[in-house]
Enzyme design. Structure first.
Site, short mmCIF file in Angstrom:
data_model
loop_
_atom_site.label_atom_id
_atom_site.label_comp_id
_atom_site.label_asym_id
_atom_site.label_seq_id
_atom_site.Cartn_x
_atom_site.Cartn_y
_atom_site.Cartn_z
N ASP A 1 36.25 40.61 33.82
CA ASP A 1 35.72 39.34 34.07
C ASP A 1 34.86 38.94 33.48
O ASP A 1 33.82 39.20 33.54
CB ASP A 1 35.72 39.20 35.70
CG ASP A 1 36.09 37.73 36.33
OD1 ASP A 1 35.59 37.06 35.57
OD2 ASP A 1 36.73 37.74 37.42
N SER B 1 38.54 32.01 37.53
CA SER B 1 39.06 33.42 37.50
C SER B 1 40.25 33.52 38.25
O SER B 1 41.22 34.41 38.11
CB SER B 1 38.27 34.59 38.24
OG SER B 1 36.95 34.70 37.34
N ASP C 1 31.24 38.93 34.73
CA ASP C 1 31.30 37.64 35.11
C ASP C 1 30.08 37.07 35.55
O ASP C 1 29.48 36.19 35.44
CB ASP C 1 32.30 37.28 35.72
CG ASP C 1 32.37 35.72 36.50
OD1 ASP C 1 32.51 34.96 35.40
OD2 ASP C 1 32.53 35.67 37.54
MG MG Z 1 37.08 38.63 39.14
ZN ZN Z 2 33.11 33.28 36.95
#
Ligand code: MG
Ligand code: ZN
Length: 366
Positions: free
Chosen positions: A42, A83, A261
Site C-alpha cells: 500500500d 486505498s 502507506d
Molecule cells: Mg491498505
Molecule cells: Zn493512504
C-alpha cells in the site's frame, strides 16, 4: 555482401536456438497458472521501492521479477485514488469512487476475484499488516458504500468460505455494537480462530484440514520498527497452507504490506523504509515458493503512491536525503511486477482494473 550478412544472422539465430531452451520456456509460459498470489504494497511507488533498495545494500527480492509493467491508479471521481477505490479496482475490475469498498459508482456490490475463486472451488486467503477489515483487504471480501465501517466489514467475512485470514482488528469481530461475536460464528463454521493474546503468531499451527482466522492485534498492528515481523513468516506459511487446501483447483492469496502507506502519510522516510524491507522479505518467501512450484503466478503492485516522496541531491545509499510534497496519495503510475505462468501479460502500461481482468482471464473464470 548482402548474402553474407543474411547468412550470419541465420547462423546466429540457429546458434541461439541450440544454446537456449527457448521452446520449452515458451510452452511453459502458455500454460495458465493454477494459483495466483497478489501482493499489494500500500502506497508503494517507485521512490518507496528505490529507497528500500538503496538502504538494503542495493538489493531487493523485487529484482527477481523479469516482467515489469505500470498501471494507471486513478479513481472514477478523482485522479488521486484512495486505498478503497484502488483495491476495488484490483479486486472487482471496476473504477469506482474514493471510499467505495467492493461497490460500483452506483454503490452496487461487485463480485471480487476472491469471491469468484471461492465459488469456483479454489482455496482463498488474505494476510495484512493492517486490520483485516481495513480498505485494502476489505475490498476483496466486503461490499460497503463507504470505508472504515469495520464492524460491518467484519460481519461480511462470514459471506464467503475464505480459508485463511491473518491481520489486525480482533475487536471489530468480537466487541461489537450489535452484540454479535463474529469469531464464534466463524468457529461454528469450522474455523480455528486464534489471536496474538492466545498464542504468539510464530507458534500458530497451520493445520490445512481446517480454515484459520488469526488476529494479530485488537485494532491496527504495530509498525515493523516497533517489532511487528509476521508478514514474511506468515506469507511463507500461508502459501504452503493454501497449496494444500487448494491442491485440486488452486488458490488465490492476497498479501498486503499496509504500512508503507502510513509511513508516507506520516512523511517519515525511515517508517517507509522499514516497512518496504519487511514487505520485500515477504516477496522473497513468495518467490522461493513460486520458483519451486511452477504453477503459481505472483503479481506485486501498489494501489497508489503516498507522500509525493523523493530522494534528493546529497543522498548516498546509506543516507538518503528525502522530501515529501504531500501527506496524502499522488496520481503516479504504479509499477507491477509479475512472475510465473501468465506473467508475460503484465508488461506495458494499462489501467489498474486490467490487473483484475488479467487474473480472471488466466483463471478462466466466466
Ligand atoms: Mg491498505
Ligand atoms: Zn493512504
Amino acid at each position: 555482401m548482402k548474402k553474407t550478412i543474411l547468412l550470419s544472422i541465420a547462423f546466429c539465430c540457429s546458434f541461439l536456438a541450440c544454446e537456449m531452451p527457448l521452446e520449452t520456456e515458451t510452452s511453459k509460459k502458455n500454460d495458465p497458472p493454477k494459483n495466483i498470489i497478489l501482493m499489494i504494497g500500500d502506497g508503494m511507488g517507485v521512490t518507496q521501492i528505490s529507497a528500500g533498495l538503496y538502504t538494503n545494500g542495493n538489493k531487493l527480492h523485487l529484482e527477481r521479477f523479469k516482467v515489469v509493467g505500470l498501471h494507471k491508479s486513478y479513481a472514477s471521481n478523482d485522479l488521486v485514488t484512495d486505498s478503497a477505490a484502488g483495491a476495488t479496482a484490483f479486486a472487482c475490475g471496476i473504477k469506482t469512487y474514493n471510499g467505495a469498498v467492493g461497490v460500483d459508482t452506483d454503490t452496487m456490490p461487485v463480485k471480487s476475484i476472491l469471491e469468484m475463486a471461492d465459488e469456483n472451488g479454489l482455496a482463498t486467503g488474505m494476510v495484512s499488516t493492517s486490520t483485516i477489515t481495513h480498505a485494502t483487504p476489505a475490498s476483496f471480501i466486503c461490499h460497503q458504500n463507504k470505508r472504515k465501517q469495520h464492524q460491518k466489514n467484519a460481519a461480511q467475512f462470514l459471506d464467503t468460505d475464505i480459508d485463511l485470514f491473518v491481520g489486525g482488528g480482533k475487536e471489530h469481530f468480537e466487541k461489537r455494537e450489535d452484540g454479535k461475536n463474529i469469531s464464534d460464528s466463524l468457529k461454528a463454521k469450522g474455523y480455528v480462530v486464534s489471536d496474538f493474546f492466545q498464542e504468539p503468531i510464530k507458534d500458530v499451527k497451520m493445520d490445512p484440514t481446517k480454515p484459520l482466522a488469526y488476529y494479530t492485534a485488537n485494532t491496527d498492528p504495530v509498525t515493523a520498527a516497533e517489532g511487528r515481523d509476521y508478514l514474511p513468516g506468515m506469507s511463507k506459511k500461508s502459501v504452503s497452507f493454501l497449496k494444500e487446501r487448494g491442491k485440486e483447483k488452486g488458490f488465490f492469496l492476497m498479501i498486503e504490506g499496509s504500512q508503507i502507506d502510513w509511513g508516507g502519510h506520516a512523511n517519515e522516510s525511515d517508517y517507509i523504509i522499514t516497512e518496504m524491507h519487511d514487505f520485500d522479505k515477504a516477496v522473497g518467501h513468495v518467490m522461493d515458493f513460486a520458483e519451486a512450484d511452477g504453477e503459481t503466478l505472483v503479481i506485486v503492485t501498489a494501489d497508489h503512491e503516498t507522500g509525493g516522496y523523493a530522494i534528493n541531491k546529497g543522498s548516498t545509499m546509506d543516507s538518503l536525503v528525502t522530501a515529501f510534497t504531500t501527506d496524502y496519495h499522488t496520481a503516479d503510475l504504479i509499477p507491477v511486477f509479475a512472475y510465473g505462468p501468465g506473467a508475460e501479460n503484465f508488461g506495458g502500461i494499462y489501467e489498474n482494473t486490467a490487473i483484475f481482468d488479467k487474473m480472471k482471464m488466466l483463471y478462466g473464470f466466466e
